[in-house]
Design a protein around this motif. Structure first.
Motif, PDB file in Angstrom:
ATOM      1  N   CYS A  70      31.452  38.062  34.566  1.00 31.91           N
ATOM      2  CA  CYS A  70      31.847  39.335  35.161  1.00 31.91           C
ATOM      3  C   CYS A  70      33.213  39.776  34.637  1.00 31.91           C
ATOM      4  O   CYS A  70      33.415  40.941  34.305  1.00 31.91           O
ATOM      5  CB  CYS A  70      31.869  39.218  36.688  1.00 31.91           C
ATOM      6  N   LYS A  71      34.136  38.840  34.571  1.00 29.95           N
ATOM      7  CA  LYS A  71      35.472  39.167  34.058  1.00 29.95           C
ATOM      8  C   LYS A  71      35.406  39.606  32.601  1.00 29.95           C
ATOM      9  O   LYS A  71      36.021  40.605  32.205  1.00 29.95           O
ATOM     10  CB  LYS A  71      36.399  37.960  34.202  1.00 29.95           C
ATOM     11  N   TYR A 111      33.711  43.076  32.420  1.00 25.75           N
ATOM     12  CA  TYR A 111      34.633  44.113  32.896  1.00 25.75           C
ATOM     13  C   TYR A 111      35.660  44.453  31.812  1.00 25.75           C
ATOM     14  O   TYR A 111      35.926  45.632  31.528  1.00 25.75           O
ATOM     15  CB  TYR A 111      35.334  43.636  34.165  1.00 25.75           C
ATOM     16  N   TYR A 148      33.492  42.856  40.047  1.00 23.95           N
ATOM     17  CA  TYR A 148      34.777  42.332  39.573  1.00 23.95           C
ATOM     18  C   TYR A 148      35.843  42.482  40.654  1.00 23.95           C
ATOM     19  O   TYR A 148      36.629  41.551  40.906  1.00 23.95           O
ATOM     20  CB  TYR A 148      35.206  43.079  38.308  1.00 23.95           C
ATOM     21  N   TYR A 201      37.714  39.206  41.816  1.00 25.00           N
ATOM     22  CA  TYR A 201      39.041  38.985  41.256  1.00 25.00           C
ATOM     23  C   TYR A 201      40.163  39.773  41.927  1.00 25.00           C
ATOM     24  O   TYR A 201      41.338  39.459  41.719  1.00 25.00           O
ATOM     25  CB  TYR A 201      39.021  39.298  39.749  1.00 25.00           C
TER      26      TYR A 201
END
Length: 342
Positions: free
Chosen positions: A291-292, A295, A312, A316
């Motif tokens: 996901c990071k 993104y 995200y 985060y």
């Protein structure tokens, strides 16, 4: 024809693929880094941490020694967490040189490397010199280890720029319940495989929050649009995302309790903290790191991925899931399909 195969990674998927290859008549060494688990596989023919009810074929041998695993090897199959791929790939190169082997490299892992955002085949290309390998093939598609263990009918894709090698891997793996198709679109297959884990986190979270089928269908459909959008921006063929490694993998990962990404999302939806979820999972949840990376890639390439951004933010930025859902629903209206992009 019997093929010598080293399967790197003695988790659930690595164990099941190694067992399948043994049943197909091949000589397989299953490499793991936990001496206790390796001993259990060899002595008890079980891997209870990952597959509590599965009996492993006694002909499958496990080892912690790469020299044993790579001796006279024809194929090396990576089935380890994405973030460990580069280190293990670099570790096997001197062994392959010493053993004078030049195997086909296959990956059945799914994710994007943190920091570099590279696909797994790109990492392998960098870490293993071309002189030490005979092509790279990506194995991907809708497949839970638990279902393959029950010999449930399963179809995957073998993707490679080298069609001959993809067809060879296809032949090695196929049997009455396990079928492979080939695909030259390595970028699309790997992007679909990695990004569906992110959407599966969201699907699990919706379930944990108590949403119904309409909501889950909406998330997966629009999630697939985001996967395709970023994949095409990376050079993928859009048709790949309506195939096994796109919509197929998204369906199985976004709807099943066998999916660790879905289970992690489900726990988040029920109010658990991410650190606690990951600590209790006992296995790597690839979607969190992916996901990071997704993104950041979307930001770099100016690709609109609102669902990925929302997930995200939850993972985060410690944002509230319901707040992110409300934001997604209240965005200004837009066409479902931008035909200028097609």
């Amino acid at each position: 024809m019997t093929v010598k195969i080293a399967v790197l990674g003695a988790g659930s998927w690595g164990t099941i693929l190694a067992n399948l290859l043994v049943e197909n008549g091949h000589q397989v060494e299953l490499w793991g880094n936990d001496p206790k688990k390796v001993a259990e596989i060899n002595e008890q023919h079980t891997n209870t941490h990952y597959l509590p009810d599965f009996k492993i074929d006694p002909q499958l041998h496990a080892t912690i020694d790469l020299n044993v695993a790579l001796d006279q090897v024809d194929v090396v199959l990576f089935v380890i967490p994405t973030q460990a791929i580069r280190a293990v790939a670099e570790q096997i190169v001197p062994v392959m040189i010493a053993k004078k082997v030049k195997p086909v490299i296959v990956t059945a892992s799914k994710g994007l490397e943190q920091g570099t955002h590279k696909r797994i085949s790109e990492v392998l290309t960098e870490a293993i010199p071309e002189t030490n390998r005979n092509g790279i093939v990506v194995l991907s598609g809708p497949s839970h280890a638990e279902d393959v263990a029950q010999k449930d009918i399963t179809t995957l894709t073998a993707a490679s720029s080298d069609l001959i090698q993809a067809q060879w891997i296809q032949e090695i793996f196929m049997n009455d319940y396990f079928r492979l198709y080939t695909n030259p679109d390595v970028v699309g297959v790997e992007m679909g495989a990695a990004l569906k884990n992110v959407i599966a986190l969201g699907a699990g979270a919706l379930n944990g929050l108590g949403y119904g089928d309409n909501t889950k269908a909406a998330l997966m459909t629009r999630g697939l649009a985001e996967i395709s959008r970023l994949g095409v921006a990376m050079g993928a063929n859009p048709l790949t995302f309506i195939g096994l490694s796109g919509v197929g993998d998204l369906i199985v990962t976004g709807t099943s309790v066998h999916s660790r990404n879905w289970r992690a999302g489900n726990a988040l939806g029920k109010g658990q903290k991410l650190a606690d979820v990951l600590a209790n999972m006992g296995m790597v949840v690839e979607g969190v790191a992916t996901c990071k990376a997704a993104y950041e890639l979307a930001q770099q390439r100016s690709v609109d991925m609102p669902i990925t951004r929302a997930i995200y933010n939850v993972l985060y930025e410690d944002c509230d899931i319901k707040t992110e859902i409300a934001y997604l629903m209240r965005r200004s209206g837009k066409p479902e399909i931008d035909f200028d992009e097609v």
